[in-house]
Design a protein around this motif. Structure first.
Motif, mmCIF file in Angstrom:
data_model
loop_
_atom_site.group_PDB
_atom_site.id
_atom_site.type_symbol
_atom_site.label_atom_id
_atom_site.label_comp_id
_atom_site.label_asym_id
_atom_site.label_seq_id
_atom_site.Cartn_x
_atom_site.Cartn_y
_atom_site.Cartn_z
ATOM 1 N N PHE A 75 19.437 -51.826 7.038
ATOM 2 C CA PHE A 75 18.584 -50.638 7.071
ATOM 3 C C PHE A 75 17.910 -50.595 8.438
ATOM 4 C CE2 PHE A 75 18.766 -51.304 2.446
ATOM 5 C CZ PHE A 75 19.133 -50.029 2.047
ATOM 6 N N THR A 76 17.857 -49.410 9.016
ATOM 7 C CA THR A 76 17.179 -49.239 10.294
ATOM 8 C C THR A 76 15.860 -48.511 10.054
ATOM 9 O OG1 THR A 76 19.245 -49.189 11.543
ATOM 10 C CG2 THR A 76 17.298 -48.257 12.606
ATOM 11 N N ILE A 77 14.788 -49.100 10.567
ATOM 12 C CA ILE A 77 13.447 -48.534 10.440
ATOM 13 C C ILE A 77 13.086 -47.853 11.751
ATOM 14 C CG2 ILE A 77 11.040 -49.003 9.866
ATOM 15 C CD1 ILE A 77 13.021 -49.647 7.619
ATOM 16 N N LEU A 78 12.678 -46.602 11.669
ATOM 17 C CA LEU A 78 12.293 -45.816 12.842
ATOM 18 C C LEU A 78 10.858 -45.343 12.655
ATOM 19 C CD1 LEU A 78 15.512 -43.595 12.982
ATOM 20 C CD2 LEU A 78 15.073 -45.650 14.356
ATOM 21 N N GLU A 79 10.011 -45.618 13.621
ATOM 22 C CA GLU A 79 8.616 -45.206 13.522
ATOM 23 C C GLU A 79 8.269 -44.290 14.695
ATOM 24 O OE1 GLU A 79 4.278 -47.386 13.179
ATOM 25 O OE2 GLU A 79 5.982 -48.220 12.085
ATOM 26 N N PHE A 80 7.738 -43.110 14.355
ATOM 27 C CA PHE A 80 7.444 -42.095 15.359
ATOM 28 C C PHE A 80 5.960 -41.785 15.403
ATOM 29 C CE2 PHE A 80 11.894 -41.431 14.677
ATOM 30 C CZ PHE A 80 12.396 -40.914 15.862
ATOM 31 N N SER A 81 5.502 -41.433 16.610
ATOM 32 C CA SER A 81 4.156 -40.920 16.772
ATOM 33 C C SER A 81 4.145 -39.451 16.363
ATOM 34 C CB SER A 81 3.697 -41.068 18.227
ATOM 35 O OG SER A 81 2.530 -40.318 18.464
ATOM 36 N N ILE A 82 3.231 -39.081 15.480
ATOM 37 C CA ILE A 82 3.157 -37.694 15.026
ATOM 38 C C ILE A 82 2.662 -36.784 16.157
ATOM 39 C CG2 ILE A 82 1.988 -36.135 13.388
ATOM 40 C CD1 ILE A 82 1.921 -38.413 11.400
ATOM 41 N N LYS A 83 1.813 -37.313 17.001
ATOM 42 C CA LYS A 83 1.193 -36.491 18.038
ATOM 43 C C LYS A 83 2.197 -35.948 19.036
ATOM 44 C CE LYS A 83 -2.385 -36.655 21.599
ATOM 45 N NZ LYS A 83 -3.418 -37.499 22.261
ATOM 46 N N ASP A 84 3.106 -36.801 19.528
ATOM 47 C CA ASP A 84 4.048 -36.366 20.564
ATOM 48 C C ASP A 84 5.505 -36.614 20.186
ATOM 49 O OD1 ASP A 84 4.081 -39.092 20.685
ATOM 50 O OD2 ASP A 84 3.230 -39.262 22.693
#
Length: 423
Positions: A320-329
């Motif tokens: 499984f690949t976990i991707l975490e993004f900043s909501i702001k940009d």
């Protein structure tokens, strides 16, 4: 409802066991008083008479213990948190009785040190046999008290273990007098010190509970882990827990992913069940939930290899690949590929994979395979996790897809993402 009934039955069974052990203590103490009074009458020993008086104090302590346990189990509308602390009050009474015993042994042994008494040798053997009785009873009470978290039983058991020292002093005094060696005064002073220290330990533990001191660190850490293990929880704002008699009261304020009242309520119930599973004698759990502004979104997608090829079958995915993004940009903050520990199972790989992913606390699950009607979807739905379909074949394409969606949600131009680094 069924679990609540089962819990009440278990509680009643535990209360019955604790009361039965307390009755054992009363019966044994009463027998010790009778035997010691008889031996003191036969031998004319003041030391034995004093020890019989000491055992009579134990009888009073046992009666107080039974009354305390019985009263602590009663329910009253005027006492919504129960009468459980009565057990701790009883422990305080027992502690002061231990102090009285220490003083009594010291004064009686010192004052009777020069008294010469004549008695048969069998009295020595009888007193020696009595030494093991309070020790066996005390160890049993402490073990049962710790098993059922009863401070009254633990305190009473510790006092019985201390009684071994007092009876040993009496035996030493009799033995010394039998051979004309006066050493009982020194022995009494040493033993009295240890008895007083034991009483201080009982008093200290009981007063901590009466003053609503926090529970021990190990139990608190287990409660904290149970709360954080829920997929809806993003953090703990405040956690307090205290003992009341044999029971624990827990109150926590937690941050959750979103403030959907139905999902938050379900999460609170899961947390309560989890705490009751890993921590014994929890009487009440109160969870206050509040939202916390999310700065990041976490996505998970099944992959065939560490390079990022998306697996078409959710439960069969080795990674499984976990991707975490900043909501702001919409910036990719973290990318991590983890092995699926349940891929080798013959059955239920879908639901086990979903349960494993819950530990990663994703907000969104992407899948090439529709999960509608499958067990994995129910796991994610109950945890408030959104499931989306994707046509991407590689995590690089999925990253662009997520960025585009986030930027559109922010009202920005997706074309601005072209120069961003994705891996």
């Amino acid at each position: 409802m069924e679990e609540e009934i089962t819990g009440n039955l278990d509680r009643k069974a535990e209360d019955s066991i604790v009361r039965r052990v307390a009755w054992y203590s009363l019966i044994v103490n009463t027998m010790l008083v009778i035997v010691k009074l008889y031996l003191s009458w036969v031998s004319g020993s003041l030391a034995l008479e004093a020890d019989a008086i000491h055992s009579f104090i134990d009888v009073l302590a046992s009666i107080a213990l039974i009354a305390g346990i019985w009263l602590s189990c009663l329910k009253r509308e005027n006492y919504p948190y129960g009468l459980y602390k009565i057990e701790n009050l009883v422990s305080v009474i027992i502690a002061f009785l231990v102090f009285l015993t220490a003083w009594e042994i010291l004064t009686e042994a010192v004052s009777g040190g020069d008294t010469t008494v004549s008695f048969s040798g069998w009295v020595l053997f009888a007193v020696a046999a009595l030494i093991s009785v309070p020790y066996i009873l005390g160890r049993y009470e402490v073990r049962m008290g710790r098993k059922y978290n009863s401070p009254g039983l633990i305190a009473d058991g510790k006092q019985h273990i201390v009684d071994v020292l007092s009876t040993s002093v009496v035996f030493s005094a009799l033995f010394a007098q039998y051979f004309g060696i006066p050493v009982d005064s020194i022995a009494a002073a040493i033993v009295a010190f240890f008895i007083a220290y034991s009483g201080w330990e009982i008093l200290k533990d009981s007063m901590r509970t009466l003053l609503d001191a926090s529970i021990d660190y190990d139990t608190r850490d287990r409660i904290k882990s149970a709360i954080l293990s829920d997929p809806m929880v993003t953090g703990i704002k405040d956690l307090t827990a205290r003992n009341s008699g044999r029971f624990i009261f827990v109150e926590a304020t937690v941050n959750m992913k979103r403030l959907d009242l139905s999902e938050a309520h379900n999460a609170s119930e899961r947390i309560e069940l989890k705490i009751n599973e890993i921590v014994p004698n929890v009487e009440r759990v109160v969870i206050h939930y509040e939202p916390k502004e999310k700065l990041h979104l976490r996505y998970a997608v099944p992959t065939e290899n560490p390079e990022g090829k998306i697996c078409p079958h959710f439960g069969e995915a080795p990674y499984f690949t976990i991707l975490e993004f900043s909501i702001k940009d919409a910036k990719l903050m973290r990318k991590e590929t983890i092995s699926n520990p349940v891929v080798g199972l013959e059955r239920q790989k879908g639901i086990r994979s979903a349960e494993f992913l819950l530990t990663c606390k994703p907000d969104v699950i992407y899948s090439k395979q529709p999960l509608a009607g499958k067990s994995a979807e129910y796991v994610f739905e109950s945890a408030g996790i959104l499931v989306k379909l994707t046509g991407a074949d590689h995590t690089g394409d999925l990253i662009k897809e997520i960025k585009s969606e986030l930027m559109m949600d922010k009202g920005s131009d997706p074309a601005a993402l072209t120069g961003d680094k994705t891996d």
